[in-house]
Design a protein around this motif. Structure first.
Motif, PDB file in Angstrom:
ATOM      1  N   CYS A  79       0.863  -1.181   0.000  1.00 21.33           N
ATOM      2  CA  CYS A  79       0.000   0.000   0.000  1.00 21.33           C
ATOM      3  C   CYS A  79       0.893   1.222   0.000  1.00 21.33           C
ATOM      4  O   CYS A  79       1.926   1.221   0.691  1.00 21.33           O
ATOM      5  N   CYS A  95       0.210   3.938   1.343  1.00 21.17           N
ATOM      6  CA  CYS A  95      -0.105   4.739   2.529  1.00 21.17           C
ATOM      7  C   CYS A  95       0.330   4.015   3.803  1.00 21.17           C
ATOM      8  O   CYS A  95       0.634   2.831   3.783  1.00 21.17           O
ATOM      9  N   CYS A  99      -1.694   4.666   6.909  1.00 20.23           N
ATOM     10  CA  CYS A  99      -2.732   5.388   7.646  1.00 20.23           C
ATOM     11  C   CYS A  99      -2.576   5.152   9.145  1.00 20.23           C
ATOM     12  O   CYS A  99      -2.320   4.026   9.574  1.00 20.23           O
ATOM     13  N   CYS A 125      -4.915   2.486  10.230  1.00 19.09           N
ATOM     14  CA  CYS A 125      -4.964   1.232   9.466  1.00 19.09           C
ATOM     15  C   CYS A 125      -4.976   0.038  10.405  1.00 19.09           C
ATOM     16  O   CYS A 125      -4.171  -0.040  11.333  1.00 19.09           O
TER      17      CYS A 125
END
Ligand code: SF4
Length: 205
Positions: free
Chosen positions: A24, A26, A28, A31
């Motif tokens: 991914c 990202c 986050c 997450c």
């Protein structure tokens, strides 16, 4: 050390979820990958390796597809990181089972793949669910920590705007209880302007 396995397919309610990659762009702050290794329904979602198309198709043979309403590309990573396998799997699902297909995505698939991937979804993907997260660009960058940096918020919005030309149902989501009602109203306006549906979803959906 993380527990890995090859949980490529897992059930969530009436749907079958497809876990193609742990990659991914990202990181986050919220997450689930940061805080846990499994979803209740699935077992470990960290993949030992990124599955090939053959492995994914072999997994489908183990499931009774009549049981499921929808097939959802989701999992512990960004599905468009595995674009070729995703598209080939979607073709297989349509041809073999004729099921509706959804992709849950961070909306950064064009940056990930360095090209406009939306035309590839035409006639294949029925629903795109894009994480909007917040109406505020600065806050988005703080939360999502994309490796593509500041351009990510606008790239995600224009991905959603263009998606409606190729995918019948485009939804943008925020997570219930994470925003103020004013922020949710701003999200609703953004979605209205983009021509997509806004959905406030429960955590872990
Ligand atoms: S986009 Fe999804 S998979 Fe990627 S870090 Fe964020 S929550 Fe996790």
């Amino acid at each position: 050390m993380k527990h890995t396995a090859m949980t490529i397919l897992y059930e969530v309610h009436d749907n079958l979820y497809v876990n193609l990659t742990n990659k991914c762009p990202c990181a986050c702050t919220f997450c689930l990958r940061q805080t846990r290794e499994t979803m209740e329904e699935s077992g470990p979602l960290w993949l030992e390796h990124t599955p090939s198309l053959e492995e994914v198709i072999a997994e489908f043979q183990k499931f009774d597809m009549n049981k499921y309403q929808e097939v959802v590309f989701c999992g512990f990573g960004e599905p468009t990181e595995a674009l070729d396998v995703l598209l080939a799997t979607a073709r297989f699902i349509k041809e073999q089972f004729g099921k509706p297909i959804r992709i849950n995505t961070n909306g950064l698939g064009n940056l990930v793949n360095g090209k406009d991937i939306l035309p590839l979804f035409k006639g294949l993907i029925d629903t795109l669910s894009i994480s909007l997260n917040t109406p505020n660009a600065d806050r988005y960058h703080e939360l999502v920590r994309s490796r593509f940096g500041e351009q990510s918020f606008d790239a995600m919005l224009s991905f959603a705007r263009n998606a409606v030309n190729y995918v019948p149902e485009v939804v943008m989501t925020t997570v219930a209880t994470t925003l103020t009602s004013e922020e949710e109203e701003q999200c609703r306006k953004i979605c209205e302007e983009l021509g997509v549906r806004y959905r406030i979803r429960p955590w872990e959906d």
